[in-house]
Design a protein around this motif. Structure first.
Motif, PDB file in Angstrom:
ATOM      1  N   ARG A   1       6.916 -25.383   2.100  1.00  0.00           N
ATOM      2  CA  ARG A   1       6.590 -24.002   2.461  1.00  0.00           C
ATOM      3  C   ARG A   1       5.195 -23.931   3.074  1.00  0.00           C
ATOM      4  NH1 ARG A   1       3.974 -19.520   0.358  1.00  0.00           N
ATOM      5  NH2 ARG A   1       4.894 -17.544   0.954  1.00  0.00           N
ATOM      6  N   THR A   2       4.248 -24.647   2.475  1.00  0.00           N
ATOM      7  CA  THR A   2       2.878 -24.660   2.994  1.00  0.00           C
ATOM      8  C   THR A   2       2.852 -25.215   4.407  1.00  0.00           C
ATOM      9  OG1 THR A   2       1.949 -24.875   0.783  1.00  0.00           O
ATOM     10  CG2 THR A   2       0.545 -25.549   2.614  1.00  0.00           C
ATOM     11  N   ARG A   3       3.563 -26.303   4.632  1.00  0.00           N
ATOM     12  CA  ARG A   3       3.616 -26.902   5.972  1.00  0.00           C
ATOM     13  C   ARG A   3       4.227 -25.920   6.971  1.00  0.00           C
ATOM     14  NH1 ARG A   3       3.725 -31.956   8.591  1.00  0.00           N
ATOM     15  NH2 ARG A   3       5.152 -31.961  10.362  1.00  0.00           N
ATOM     16  N   HIS A   4       5.286 -25.242   6.559  1.00  0.00           N
ATOM     17  CA  HIS A   4       5.950 -24.262   7.415  1.00  0.00           C
ATOM     18  C   HIS A   4       4.982 -23.139   7.802  1.00  0.00           C
ATOM     19  CE1 HIS A   4       9.266 -21.955   9.069  1.00  0.00           C
ATOM     20  NE2 HIS A   4       8.894 -20.921   8.341  1.00  0.00           N
ATOM     21  N   LEU A   5       4.244 -22.637   6.840  1.00  0.00           N
ATOM     22  CA  LEU A   5       3.284 -21.563   7.111  1.00  0.00           C
ATOM     23  C   LEU A   5       2.155 -22.030   8.026  1.00  0.00           C
ATOM     24  CD1 LEU A   5       3.111 -19.899   3.588  1.00  0.00           C
ATOM     25  CD2 LEU A   5       4.271 -19.027   5.625  1.00  0.00           C
TER      26      LEU A   5
ATOM     27  N   ALA B   1       8.135 -22.589  27.349  1.00  0.00           N
ATOM     28  CA  ALA B   1       6.738 -22.946  27.068  1.00  0.00           C
ATOM     29  C   ALA B   1       6.650 -24.296  26.371  1.00  0.00           C
ATOM     30  CB  ALA B   1       6.085 -21.861  26.216  1.00  0.00           C
ATOM     31  N   PHE B   2       7.537 -24.544  25.399  1.00  0.00           N
ATOM     32  CA  PHE B   2       7.548 -25.850  24.729  1.00  0.00           C
ATOM     33  C   PHE B   2       7.878 -26.958  25.718  1.00  0.00           C
ATOM     34  CE2 PHE B   2       8.477 -23.829  20.398  1.00  0.00           C
ATOM     35  CZ  PHE B   2       7.240 -24.146  19.891  1.00  0.00           C
TER      36      PHE B   2
ATOM     37  N   GLY C   1      -0.127 -22.102  13.547  1.00  0.00           N
ATOM     38  CA  GLY C   1      -0.411 -22.855  14.762  1.00  0.00           C
ATOM     39  C   GLY C   1       0.209 -22.208  15.991  1.00  0.00           C
ATOM     40  N   LEU C   2       1.395 -21.633  15.816  1.00  0.00           N
ATOM     41  CA  LEU C   2       2.043 -20.941  16.925  1.00  0.00           C
ATOM     42  C   LEU C   2       1.270 -19.686  17.325  1.00  0.00           C
ATOM     43  CD1 LEU C   2       5.806 -21.248  15.945  1.00  0.00           C
ATOM     44  CD2 LEU C   2       4.593 -22.477  17.755  1.00  0.00           C
ATOM     45  N   VAL C   3       0.732 -18.998  16.349  1.00  0.00           N
ATOM     46  CA  VAL C   3      -0.089 -17.814  16.640  1.00  0.00           C
ATOM     47  C   VAL C   3      -1.307 -18.237  17.460  1.00  0.00           C
ATOM     48  CG1 VAL C   3      -1.522 -16.002  15.604  1.00  0.00           C
ATOM     49  CG2 VAL C   3       0.699 -16.537  14.606  1.00  0.00           C
TER      50      VAL C   3
ATOM     51  N   LYS D   1      -1.572 -21.097  19.267  1.00  0.00           N
ATOM     52  CA  LYS D   1      -1.107 -21.653  20.534  1.00  0.00           C
ATOM     53  C   LYS D   1      -0.769 -20.558  21.541  1.00  0.00           C
ATOM     54  CE  LYS D   1       1.394 -25.352  20.536  1.00  0.00           C
ATOM     55  NZ  LYS D   1       2.397 -26.416  20.564  1.00  0.00           N
ATOM     56  N   ALA D   2      -0.237 -19.447  21.068  1.00  0.00           N
ATOM     57  CA  ALA D   2       0.123 -18.336  21.949  1.00  0.00           C
ATOM     58  C   ALA D   2      -1.104 -17.589  22.467  1.00  0.00           C
ATOM     59  CB  ALA D   2       1.053 -17.367  21.212  1.00  0.00           C
ATOM     60  N   GLY D   3      -2.262 -17.909  21.935  1.00  0.00           N
ATOM     61  CA  GLY D   3      -3.489 -17.274  22.386  1.00  0.00           C
ATOM     62  C   GLY D   3      -3.782 -15.946  21.704  1.00  0.00           C
ATOM     63  N   LEU D   4      -3.009 -15.621  20.671  1.00  0.00           N
ATOM     64  CA  LEU D   4      -3.184 -14.330  20.009  1.00  0.00           C
ATOM     65  C   LEU D   4      -4.482 -14.235  19.225  1.00  0.00           C
ATOM     66  CD1 LEU D   4       0.470 -13.741  18.785  1.00  0.00           C
ATOM     67  CD2 LEU D   4      -0.700 -12.674  20.718  1.00  0.00           C
ATOM     68  N   VAL D   5      -4.932 -15.338  18.678  1.00  0.00           N
ATOM     69  CA  VAL D   5      -6.163 -15.315  17.887  1.00  0.00           C
ATOM     70  C   VAL D   5      -7.342 -14.924  18.765  1.00  0.00           C
ATOM     71  CG1 VAL D   5      -7.739 -16.698  16.481  1.00  0.00           C
ATOM     72  CG2 VAL D   5      -5.277 -16.981  16.211  1.00  0.00           C
ATOM     73  N   ASP D   6      -7.416 -15.537  19.936  1.00  0.00           N
ATOM     74  CA  ASP D   6      -8.511 -15.211  20.863  1.00  0.00           C
ATOM     75  C   ASP D   6      -8.369 -13.803  21.427  1.00  0.00           C
ATOM     76  OD1 ASP D   6      -9.674 -17.692  20.481  1.00  0.00           O
ATOM     77  OD2 ASP D   6      -8.628 -18.593  22.180  1.00  0.00           O
ATOM     78  N   LEU D   7      -7.149 -13.414  21.777  1.00  0.00           N
ATOM     79  CA  LEU D   7      -6.935 -12.072  22.329  1.00  0.00           C
ATOM     80  C   LEU D   7      -7.328 -10.983  21.342  1.00  0.00           C
ATOM     81  CD1 LEU D   7      -3.503 -12.454  24.141  1.00  0.00           C
ATOM     82  CD2 LEU D   7      -5.712 -11.958  25.191  1.00  0.00           C
ATOM     83  N   ALA D   8      -7.073 -11.231  20.072  1.00  0.00           N
ATOM     84  CA  ALA D   8      -7.364 -10.233  19.034  1.00  0.00           C
ATOM     85  C   ALA D   8      -8.754 -10.431  18.445  1.00  0.00           C
ATOM     86  CB  ALA D   8      -6.315 -10.302  17.939  1.00  0.00           C
ATOM     87  N   ASP D   9      -9.513 -11.345  19.024  1.00  0.00           N
ATOM     88  CA  ASP D   9     -10.856 -11.652  18.520  1.00  0.00           C
ATOM     89  C   ASP D   9     -10.818 -12.013  17.036  1.00  0.00           C
ATOM     90  OD1 ASP D   9     -13.570 -12.080  18.964  1.00  0.00           O
ATOM     91  OD2 ASP D   9     -14.090 -10.037  18.376  1.00  0.00           O
ATOM     92  N   ASP D  10      -9.777 -12.752  16.650  1.00  0.00           N
ATOM     93  CA  ASP D  10      -9.589 -13.254  15.280  1.00  0.00           C
ATOM     94  C   ASP D  10      -9.552 -12.124  14.240  1.00  0.00           C
ATOM     95  OD1 ASP D  10      -9.075 -15.222  13.425  1.00  0.00           O
ATOM     96  OD2 ASP D  10     -11.151 -15.821  13.187  1.00  0.00           O
TER      97      ASP D  10
END
Length: 73
Positions: A6-10, A63-64, A15-17, A19-28
């Motif tokens: 479960r931890t690995r899955h999370l 994308a993949f 990582g997908l969040v 990779k999609a650039g959402l962290v930077d777009l939302a300023d973390d």
């Protein structure tokens, strides 16, 4: 063992969040990210849910595939 899986899955989902650039777009900002994900979940539950999910799946696969091609070159 299940906890580790479960931890690995999370971690992979996080990582997908990233990779999609959402962290930077939302300023973390976690509230922004959570709100965006709630919006996506709402769209995926609408009348055209099947079409929306199919579109997202196609985009993700492309994308993949593109990323895999870049690694080969």
């Amino acid at each position: 063992m299940q906890r580790r899986e479960r931890t690995r899955h999370l971690i992979e989902l996080g990582g997908l969040v990233q990779k999609a650039g959402l962290v930077d777009l939302a300023d973390d900002d976690r509230a922004t990210l959570y709100g965006a994900m709630l919006e996506l979940a709402g769209r995926a539950q609408g009348d055209d849910a099947g079409d929306v999910l199919a579109l997202w799946k196609r985009r993700g696969k492309r994308a993949f595939d593109a990323e895999a091609e870049e690694r080969i070159e």
